[in-house]
Design a protein around this motif. Structure first.
Motif, PDB file in Angstrom:
ATOM      1  N   LEU A 169       0.834  -1.212   0.000  1.00  0.00           N
ATOM      2  CA  LEU A 169       0.000   0.000   0.000  1.00  0.00           C
ATOM      3  C   LEU A 169       0.865   1.256   0.000  1.00  0.00           C
ATOM      4  CD1 LEU A 169      -2.839  -1.115   2.457  1.00  0.00           C
ATOM      5  CD2 LEU A 169      -3.024  -0.756  -0.027  1.00  0.00           C
ATOM      6  N   ARG A 170       2.040   1.173   0.612  1.00  0.00           N
ATOM      7  CA  ARG A 170       2.968   2.316   0.577  1.00  0.00           C
ATOM      8  C   ARG A 170       3.412   2.586  -0.851  1.00  0.00           C
ATOM      9  NH1 ARG A 170       0.907   1.904   4.421  1.00  0.00           N
ATOM     10  NH2 ARG A 170      -0.268   3.460   3.312  1.00  0.00           N
ATOM     11  N   LYS A 202     -12.324  -4.808   8.099  1.00  0.00           N
ATOM     12  CA  LYS A 202     -13.560  -4.099   7.750  1.00  0.00           C
ATOM     13  C   LYS A 202     -13.319  -2.575   7.644  1.00  0.00           C
ATOM     14  CE  LYS A 202     -16.515  -7.759   9.684  1.00  0.00           C
ATOM     15  NZ  LYS A 202     -15.521  -8.812   9.553  1.00  0.00           N
ATOM     16  N   LYS A 203     -14.156  -1.725   8.275  1.00  0.00           N
ATOM     17  CA  LYS A 203     -14.040  -0.286   8.024  1.00  0.00           C
ATOM     18  C   LYS A 203     -12.796   0.314   8.670  1.00  0.00           C
ATOM     19  CE  LYS A 203     -17.565   1.827  11.218  1.00  0.00           C
ATOM     20  NZ  LYS A 203     -16.975   1.317  12.368  1.00  0.00           N
ATOM     21  N   LYS A 204     -12.200  -0.436   9.601  1.00  0.00           N
ATOM     22  CA  LYS A 204     -10.944   0.014  10.223  1.00  0.00           C
ATOM     23  C   LYS A 204      -9.902   0.242   9.124  1.00  0.00           C
ATOM     24  CE  LYS A 204      -8.388  -1.550  14.049  1.00  0.00           C
ATOM     25  NZ  LYS A 204      -7.672  -2.825  14.041  1.00  0.00           N
ATOM     26  N   PHE A 205     -10.022  -0.537   8.037  1.00  0.00           N
ATOM     27  CA  PHE A 205      -9.052  -0.422   6.939  1.00  0.00           C
ATOM     28  C   PHE A 205      -9.137   0.985   6.341  1.00  0.00           C
ATOM     29  CE2 PHE A 205      -5.878  -2.014   4.448  1.00  0.00           C
ATOM     30  CZ  PHE A 205      -5.833  -3.386   4.316  1.00  0.00           C
ATOM     31  N   LEU A 206     -10.369   1.474   6.169  1.00  0.00           N
ATOM     32  CA  LEU A 206     -10.556   2.814   5.582  1.00  0.00           C
ATOM     33  C   LEU A 206     -10.020   3.887   6.531  1.00  0.00           C
ATOM     34  CD1 LEU A 206     -14.194   2.461   4.146  1.00  0.00           C
ATOM     35  CD2 LEU A 206     -12.046   2.539   2.846  1.00  0.00           C
ATOM     36  N   GLU A 207     -10.179   3.623   7.854  1.00  0.00           N
ATOM     37  CA  GLU A 207      -9.697   4.604   8.844  1.00  0.00           C
ATOM     38  C   GLU A 207      -8.169   4.604   8.874  1.00  0.00           C
ATOM     39  OE1 GLU A 207     -13.658   3.355  11.343  1.00  0.00           O
ATOM     40  OE2 GLU A 207     -11.650   2.841  12.144  1.00  0.00           O
ATOM     41  N   GLU A 208      -7.576   3.416   8.818  1.00  0.00           N
ATOM     42  CA  GLU A 208      -6.114   3.310   8.967  1.00  0.00           C
ATOM     43  C   GLU A 208      -5.380   3.671   7.678  1.00  0.00           C
ATOM     44  OE1 GLU A 208      -6.248  -0.441  12.157  1.00  0.00           O
ATOM     45  OE2 GLU A 208      -5.374  -0.691  10.150  1.00  0.00           O
ATOM     46  N   LYS A 257      -5.683   5.864   4.426  1.00  0.00           N
ATOM     47  CA  LYS A 257      -6.444   6.920   3.742  1.00  0.00           C
ATOM     48  C   LYS A 257      -6.501   6.724   2.233  1.00  0.00           C
ATOM     49  CE  LYS A 257      -7.521   8.950   7.515  1.00  0.00           C
ATOM     50  NZ  LYS A 257      -8.550   8.017   8.088  1.00  0.00           N
ATOM     51  N   LEU A 258      -5.503   6.072   1.646  1.00  0.00           N
ATOM     52  CA  LEU A 258      -5.490   5.928   0.180  1.00  0.00           C
ATOM     53  C   LEU A 258      -6.510   4.903  -0.285  1.00  0.00           C
ATOM     54  CD1 LEU A 258      -2.671   3.727  -1.351  1.00  0.00           C
ATOM     55  CD2 LEU A 258      -3.365   3.513   1.021  1.00  0.00           C
ATOM     56  N   VAL A 259      -7.032   4.099   0.642  1.00  0.00           N
ATOM     57  CA  VAL A 259      -7.943   3.009   0.250  1.00  0.00           C
ATOM     58  C   VAL A 259      -9.348   3.564   0.010  1.00  0.00           C
ATOM     59  CG1 VAL A 259      -9.060   0.865   1.010  1.00  0.00           C
ATOM     60  CG2 VAL A 259      -6.601   1.215   1.393  1.00  0.00           C
ATOM     61  N   ASP A 260      -9.899   3.238  -1.178  1.00  0.00           N
ATOM     62  CA  ASP A 260     -11.244   3.705  -1.553  1.00  0.00           C
ATOM     63  C   ASP A 260     -12.291   2.616  -1.378  1.00  0.00           C
ATOM     64  OD1 ASP A 260     -10.352   6.315  -2.832  1.00  0.00           O
ATOM     65  OD2 ASP A 260      -9.162   4.842  -3.948  1.00  0.00           O
ATOM     66  N   LEU A 261     -11.838   1.330  -1.451  1.00  0.00           N
ATOM     67  CA  LEU A 261     -12.786   0.217  -1.417  1.00  0.00           C
ATOM     68  C   LEU A 261     -12.281  -0.887  -0.481  1.00  0.00           C
ATOM     69  CD1 LEU A 261     -13.093  -0.279  -5.287  1.00  0.00           C
ATOM     70  CD2 LEU A 261     -14.775   0.874  -3.842  1.00  0.00           C
ATOM     71  N   VAL A 262     -13.170  -1.434   0.336  1.00  0.00           N
ATOM     72  CA  VAL A 262     -12.853  -2.593   1.167  1.00  0.00           C
ATOM     73  C   VAL A 262     -13.933  -3.635   0.881  1.00  0.00           C
ATOM     74  CG1 VAL A 262     -12.642  -3.475   3.520  1.00  0.00           C
ATOM     75  CG2 VAL A 262     -11.760  -1.198   2.965  1.00  0.00           C
ATOM     76  N   VAL A 263     -13.519  -4.753   0.262  1.00  0.00           N
ATOM     77  CA  VAL A 263     -14.512  -5.734  -0.185  1.00  0.00           C
ATOM     78  C   VAL A 263     -14.116  -7.134   0.279  1.00  0.00           C
ATOM     79  CG1 VAL A 263     -15.831  -6.562  -2.174  1.00  0.00           C
ATOM     80  CG2 VAL A 263     -14.763  -4.288  -2.233  1.00  0.00           C
TER      81      VAL A 263
END
Ligand code: SF4
Length: 476
Positions: free
Chosen positions: A95-96, A121-127, A129-135
């Motif tokens: 991700l870096r 889950k949504k923790k991924f979006l919080e941790e 910032k570049l992530v737009d989708l968690v599926v």
């Protein structure tokens, strides 16, 4: 089954545009250069690689085309694994890298798929910032909607686990295919609750796919020139599908025979098994069908009964030994491989020694070996102390690896002088003057090329040398 390396390579095969899934690549490349492009990396077990092929098909249906060039992609996807801490660290590192790419191309979307997405889950979006989708693994049908909303700036998440979803009606697009071997996922999820494992939490309850859709996919693959399929599941041998029309139940042994009946030249493999579900019927099917491979991946995890009980593996050392004896009794030329975890909670040196002796006793042809990595939310993390020091875990792992290498070497040395039917998968890694392929026992064999022979052909190879990982021979 597990590897840490991302793979993404596409084979621009000469294709029949009328075939679903295959159309995806060629046709879209020609005259659709300005179509939206996705780039996908896959990590972890074969289920994840197979899922990425389902994702490629779903995105293909809404106009995306795959690219291996990350800079030109509109959507970066990473299909993640959560089985060990190291697997998640690998994802964070990637991700870096994506972060830098996204800075060059701010409209580019980044999506995380698979088990780590499901675990965080949504923790991924919080941790991140570049992530737009968690599926999550059961929500890939929702990808087109989530992508469409993310293109308007709305972050998307769907991590619902399903009790029905098997993606049976989706024709996977073969990514990184050698055109000879392919995966077919036959079931999803796992009902076993091994105390160290996150899979039941990240992939949900077991559900088996319609047997006829599995046979149809195998038939399609054979007609497309593939010569080997691997039936996939977290726990394939607990496969059980009830035909909604007739109420007839199809067991794993029956499914194996149904796929083997597609064509005698189509080899059938399967992975991964739980020892408790390997029935005599499965062994008889392997014995009675030449094209069902004489190879079983039979994870033991530990050779000691007290540790197996703490792991909630539902069998003990003696029971497992008898299962191995039964396999060799019914299929004498079967090769067995395993998964081994060292340094599990409270494991003593004596108990570790039992794992070492099990490798010799079961005569594994190879094993996947790791030290225990505590996973958040698992039974072991909640109930057991991760009390074995890291250096002891590593020392025990190196002993397991050493013993396994010795046993694999002996196993391969015993093949010298024997002749095997080998399916050619392509050029050997070391030289394009050599072919590589595997025998029924899933052993890789390297041998000099002969004119008029190509990948996808079966040849008979006489073994004249062996290391602990590869057999060497010549076509006879
Ligand atoms: S059988 Fe056990 S180790 Fe394998 S996926 Fe299921 S819970 Fe995990």
């Amino acid at each position: 089954m597990y590897n840490d390396n991302p793979t993404l390579n596409l084979q621009n095969k000469t294709i029949d545009p009328n075939k679903q899934g295959e159309v995806f690549f060629k046709e879209q490349k020609e005259g659709q250069e300005n179509k939206k492009k996705f780039y996908i990396e896959s990590y972890g077990c074969s289920m994840n690689f197979s899922d990425s092929e389902i994702v490629a098909s779903i995105l293909g249906d809404v106009g995306f085309t795959a690219t291996r060039n990350i800079e030109e992609s509109d959507l970066i996807l990473i299909n993640t694994c959560s089985i060990r801490e190291k697997a998640e660290e690998t994802v964070r590192k990637r991700l870096r890298v994506f972060d830098k790419t996204k800075k060059q191309k701010p409209d580019m979307l980044v999506g995380v798929l698979g088990c780590m997405a499901e675990r965080l889950k949504k923790k991924f979006l919080e941790e991140e910032k570049l992530v737009d989708l968690v599926v999550g693994p059961d929500a890939y049908r929702d990808l087109p909607n989530l992508v469409a909303s993310a293109e308007t700036g709305e972050k998307g998440i769907n991590v619902l686990l399903s009790r029905e979803e098997t993606y049976a009606d989706i024709s996977p697009v073969r990514l990184g295919s050698n055109g000879v071997t392919a995966f077919i996922s036959i079931m999803r999820g796992c009902d076993n609750m091994c105390s160290f494992c996150v899979v039941p939490f990240t992939r949900g309850r077991e559900r088996s796919r319609d047997a006829f859709s599995v046979v149809a996919e195998a038939t399609n693959l054979y007609n497309e020139g593939y010569k080997e399929v691997t039936l996939l599941g977290q726990n394939v041998d607990s496969y059980k599908w009830e035909n909604p029309e007739t109420g007839e139940v199809v067991s794993f042994a029956q499914l194996l025979v149904m796929v083997a009946a597609v064509h005698p030249d189509l080899r059938v493999r399967f992975s991964t098994s739980h020892p408790k579900d390997i029935t005599d019927d499965v062994l008889f099917a392997i014995r009675d069908y030449e094209n069902i491979c004489k190879y079983i991946h039979l994870p033991i995890q530990s050779g000691n009964s007290r540790i197996l009980d703490l792991m909630n593996r539902t069998y003990d050392r003696e029971w497992y030994i008898n299962k191995v004896k039964r396999i060799y009794e019914i299929v004498p030329d079967c090769a067995i491989s395993s998964d081994i975890i060292t340094g599990f909670c409270s494991e003593t040196e004596e108990e570790h020694q039992e794992t070492l002796s099990m490798i010799e006793l079961a005569r594994y042809s190879m094993s996947y070996m790791f030290f225990y990595s505590e996973r958040p939310g698992t039974l072991a993390a909640r109930k057991l102390e991760d009390d074995i020091p890291l250096e002891v875990k590593k020392k025990r792992l190196s002993e397991v690896i050493r013993i396994q290498a010795q046993v694999s070497y002996q196993h391969n040395q015993q093949d010298i002088g024997n002749t095997f039917k080998v399916l050619i998968e392509g050029d050997s890694k070391r030289s394009d003057k050599e072919f590589k392929g595997r025998n029924s026992q899933n052993k890789m064999i390297v041998f000099p090329k002969k004119s008029g022979i190509k990948a996808g052909d079966y040849v008979f190879v006489k073994v004249n040398d062996a290391t602990s990982v590869t057999l060497k021979g010549e076509i006879i």
